[in-house]
Motif scaffolding. Structure first.
Motif, PDB file in Angstrom:
ATOM      1  N   VAL A 132       8.047  54.602  18.356  1.00  0.00           N
ATOM      2  CA  VAL A 132       7.870  55.967  17.837  1.00  0.00           C
ATOM      3  C   VAL A 132       8.418  56.076  16.413  1.00  0.00           C
ATOM      4  CG1 VAL A 132       8.459  58.399  18.157  1.00  0.00           C
ATOM      5  CG2 VAL A 132       7.837  57.002  20.125  1.00  0.00           C
ATOM      6  N   GLY A 133       9.476  55.373  16.104  1.00  0.00           N
ATOM      7  CA  GLY A 133      10.042  55.400  14.746  1.00  0.00           C
ATOM      8  C   GLY A 133       9.054  54.929  13.698  1.00  0.00           C
ATOM      9  N   VAL A 134       8.250  53.947  14.042  1.00  0.00           N
ATOM     10  CA  VAL A 134       7.223  53.450  13.115  1.00  0.00           C
ATOM     11  C   VAL A 134       6.144  54.515  12.923  1.00  0.00           C
ATOM     12  CG1 VAL A 134       5.427  51.694  12.788  1.00  0.00           C
ATOM     13  CG2 VAL A 134       7.686  51.035  13.636  1.00  0.00           C
ATOM     14  N   VAL A 135       5.779  55.183  14.006  1.00  0.00           N
ATOM     15  CA  VAL A 135       4.803  56.275  13.905  1.00  0.00           C
ATOM     16  C   VAL A 135       5.361  57.349  12.964  1.00  0.00           C
ATOM     17  CG1 VAL A 135       3.557  58.080  15.162  1.00  0.00           C
ATOM     18  CG2 VAL A 135       3.855  55.809  16.195  1.00  0.00           C
ATOM     19  N   ALA A 136       6.636  57.677  13.109  1.00  0.00           N
ATOM     20  CA  ALA A 136       7.271  58.672  12.240  1.00  0.00           C
ATOM     21  C   ALA A 136       7.187  58.247  10.777  1.00  0.00           C
ATOM     22  CB  ALA A 136       8.726  58.890  12.652  1.00  0.00           C
ATOM     23  N   GLN A 137       7.477  56.991  10.512  1.00  0.00           N
ATOM     24  CA  GLN A 137       7.410  56.499   9.128  1.00  0.00           C
ATOM     25  C   GLN A 137       5.995  56.593   8.573  1.00  0.00           C
ATOM     26  OE1 GLN A 137       8.973  52.547   9.668  1.00  0.00           O
ATOM     27  NE2 GLN A 137      11.036  53.167   9.049  1.00  0.00           N
ATOM     28  N   GLU A 138       5.025  56.196   9.364  1.00  0.00           N
ATOM     29  CA  GLU A 138       3.630  56.235   8.913  1.00  0.00           C
ATOM     30  C   GLU A 138       3.161  57.663   8.630  1.00  0.00           C
ATOM     31  OE1 GLU A 138       1.451  53.707   8.145  1.00  0.00           O
ATOM     32  OE2 GLU A 138       3.270  52.508   8.323  1.00  0.00           O
ATOM     33  N   LEU A 139       3.625  58.613   9.439  1.00  0.00           N
ATOM     34  CA  LEU A 139       3.229  60.013   9.260  1.00  0.00           C
ATOM     35  C   LEU A 139       4.138  60.752   8.279  1.00  0.00           C
ATOM     36  CD1 LEU A 139       2.373  61.010  12.943  1.00  0.00           C
ATOM     37  CD2 LEU A 139       0.823  60.262  11.139  1.00  0.00           C
TER      38      LEU A 139
ATOM     39  N   ILE B  31       7.199  61.833   8.824  1.00  0.00           N
ATOM     40  CA  ILE B  31       7.856  62.940   9.514  1.00  0.00           C
ATOM     41  C   ILE B  31       9.109  62.392  10.182  1.00  0.00           C
ATOM     42  CG2 ILE B  31       5.724  64.260   9.884  1.00  0.00           C
ATOM     43  CD1 ILE B  31       5.634  63.211  12.753  1.00  0.00           C
ATOM     44  N   ASN B  32       9.976  63.287  10.649  1.00  0.00           N
ATOM     45  CA  ASN B  32      11.185  62.796  11.295  1.00  0.00           C
ATOM     46  C   ASN B  32      10.857  62.291  12.696  1.00  0.00           C
ATOM     47  OD1 ASN B  32      11.635  64.907  13.311  1.00  0.00           O
ATOM     48  ND2 ASN B  32      12.188  66.235  11.600  1.00  0.00           N
ATOM     49  N   PRO B  33      11.699  61.402  13.220  1.00  0.00           N
ATOM     50  CA  PRO B  33      11.420  60.805  14.530  1.00  0.00           C
ATOM     51  C   PRO B  33      11.267  61.831  15.656  1.00  0.00           C
ATOM     52  CG  PRO B  33      13.066  59.513  13.397  1.00  0.00           C
ATOM     53  CD  PRO B  33      12.841  60.761  12.570  1.00  0.00           C
ATOM     54  N   ARG B  34      12.022  62.923  15.630  1.00  0.00           N
ATOM     55  CA  ARG B  34      11.904  63.945  16.671  1.00  0.00           C
ATOM     56  C   ARG B  34      10.496  64.556  16.667  1.00  0.00           C
ATOM     57  NH1 ARG B  34      11.846  65.324  21.243  1.00  0.00           N
ATOM     58  NH2 ARG B  34      11.925  67.519  21.716  1.00  0.00           N
ATOM     59  N   SER B  35       9.976  64.825  15.477  1.00  0.00           N
ATOM     60  CA  SER B  35       8.616  65.367  15.374  1.00  0.00           C
ATOM     61  C   SER B  35       7.584  64.354  15.854  1.00  0.00           C
ATOM     62  CB  SER B  35       8.316  65.783  13.934  1.00  0.00           C
ATOM     63  OG  SER B  35       9.152  66.838  13.537  1.00  0.00           O
ATOM     64  N   ALA B  36       7.808  63.081  15.541  1.00  0.00           N
ATOM     65  CA  ALA B  36       6.886  62.037  15.998  1.00  0.00           C
ATOM     66  C   ALA B  36       6.905  61.948  17.525  1.00  0.00           C
ATOM     67  CB  ALA B  36       7.246  60.692  15.381  1.00  0.00           C
ATOM     68  N   THR B  37       8.082  62.121  18.116  1.00  0.00           N
ATOM     69  CA  THR B  37       8.185  62.119  19.581  1.00  0.00           C
ATOM     70  C   THR B  37       7.346  63.245  20.167  1.00  0.00           C
ATOM     71  OG1 THR B  37      10.375  61.118  19.526  1.00  0.00           O
ATOM     72  CG2 THR B  37       9.789  62.330  21.524  1.00  0.00           C
ATOM     73  N   GLU B  38       7.387  64.417  19.539  1.00  0.00           N
ATOM     74  CA  GLU B  38       6.594  65.551  20.015  1.00  0.00           C
ATOM     75  C   GLU B  38       5.095  65.270  19.911  1.00  0.00           C
ATOM     76  OE1 GLU B  38       8.019  68.893  17.781  1.00  0.00           O
ATOM     77  OE2 GLU B  38       9.969  68.872  18.793  1.00  0.00           O
ATOM     78  N   VAL B  39       4.675  64.635  18.819  1.00  0.00           N
ATOM     79  CA  VAL B  39       3.256  64.294  18.655  1.00  0.00           C
ATOM     80  C   VAL B  39       2.846  63.282  19.724  1.00  0.00           C
ATOM     81  CG1 VAL B  39       1.555  63.208  17.129  1.00  0.00           C
ATOM     82  CG2 VAL B  39       3.212  64.800  16.185  1.00  0.00           C
ATOM     83  N   VAL B  40       3.677  62.266  19.943  1.00  0.00           N
ATOM     84  CA  VAL B  40       3.368  61.262  20.964  1.00  0.00           C
ATOM     85  C   VAL B  40       3.356  61.898  22.347  1.00  0.00           C
ATOM     86  CG1 VAL B  40       4.187  59.135  22.078  1.00  0.00           C
ATOM     87  CG2 VAL B  40       4.134  59.299  19.577  1.00  0.00           C
ATOM     88  N   ASP B  41       4.284  62.816  22.605  1.00  0.00           N
ATOM     89  CA  ASP B  41       4.285  63.540  23.883  1.00  0.00           C
ATOM     90  C   ASP B  41       2.948  64.249  24.097  1.00  0.00           C
ATOM     91  OD1 ASP B  41       6.915  62.794  24.408  1.00  0.00           O
ATOM     92  OD2 ASP B  41       7.768  64.750  23.857  1.00  0.00           O
TER      93      ASP B  41
END
Length: 141
Positions: free
Chosen positions: A51-58, A60-70
């Motif tokens: 998820v941290g890599v997704v956050a970097q690519e987007l 955005i912060n990791p918490r927001s990336a977690t919400e998107v993945v959720d």
């Protein structure tokens, strides 16, 4: 407000808003937002990222990336699995449905962009692309 001929920033913003509006309309039947679509692209390109890599690519912060993945997981587009190299970490993978949505979204995006740029000749498109690449390369984030 009347635009001035040298207001390139304003013209670029207007063109971008028009493309975004078309893009939103094109994605509506696909069932994902542009942000969710960008996450699917990032997950696909990074090949089962954390998820941290997704956050970097987007960007955005990791918490927001977690919400998107959720959200994507609830739609059945991605799944999480333990990272084989670190049992504390989780990787994100596209499901078959996620790959279908990604392919459909990519088609819709191309068609949307094509429709927006239909008034330009191939040469004008090439010029515009070269100019925009130069602007991107010479500007900072």
């Amino acid at each position: 407000m009347i635009e001035q001929p040298d207001d390139l920033g304003g013209l670029l913003m207007r063109a971008t808003r028009g493309m975004r509006r078309r893009w939103l309309e094109a994605l509506e039947p696909v069932g994902v937002s542009p942000h969710e679509f960008r996450a699917l692209v990032a997950i696909d390109q990074a090949e089962s990222p954390r998820v941290g890599v997704v956050a970097q690519e987007l960007r955005i912060n990791p918490r927001s990336a977690t919400e998107v993945v959720d959200s994507l997981e609830l739609m059945g587009l991605v799944l999480r699995e333990p990272d084989p190299t670190d049992r504390r970490a989780v990787r994100v993978l596209l499901t078959d449905r996620g790959r279908e949505v990604l392919a459909t979204g990519q088609r819709a995006r191309r068609e949307s962009h094509e429709a927006h740029l239909r008034g330009l000749t191939p040469q004008e498109r090439q010029q515009l692309g070269a100019l925009l690449r130069r602007v991107i390369e010479t500007s900072s984030d």
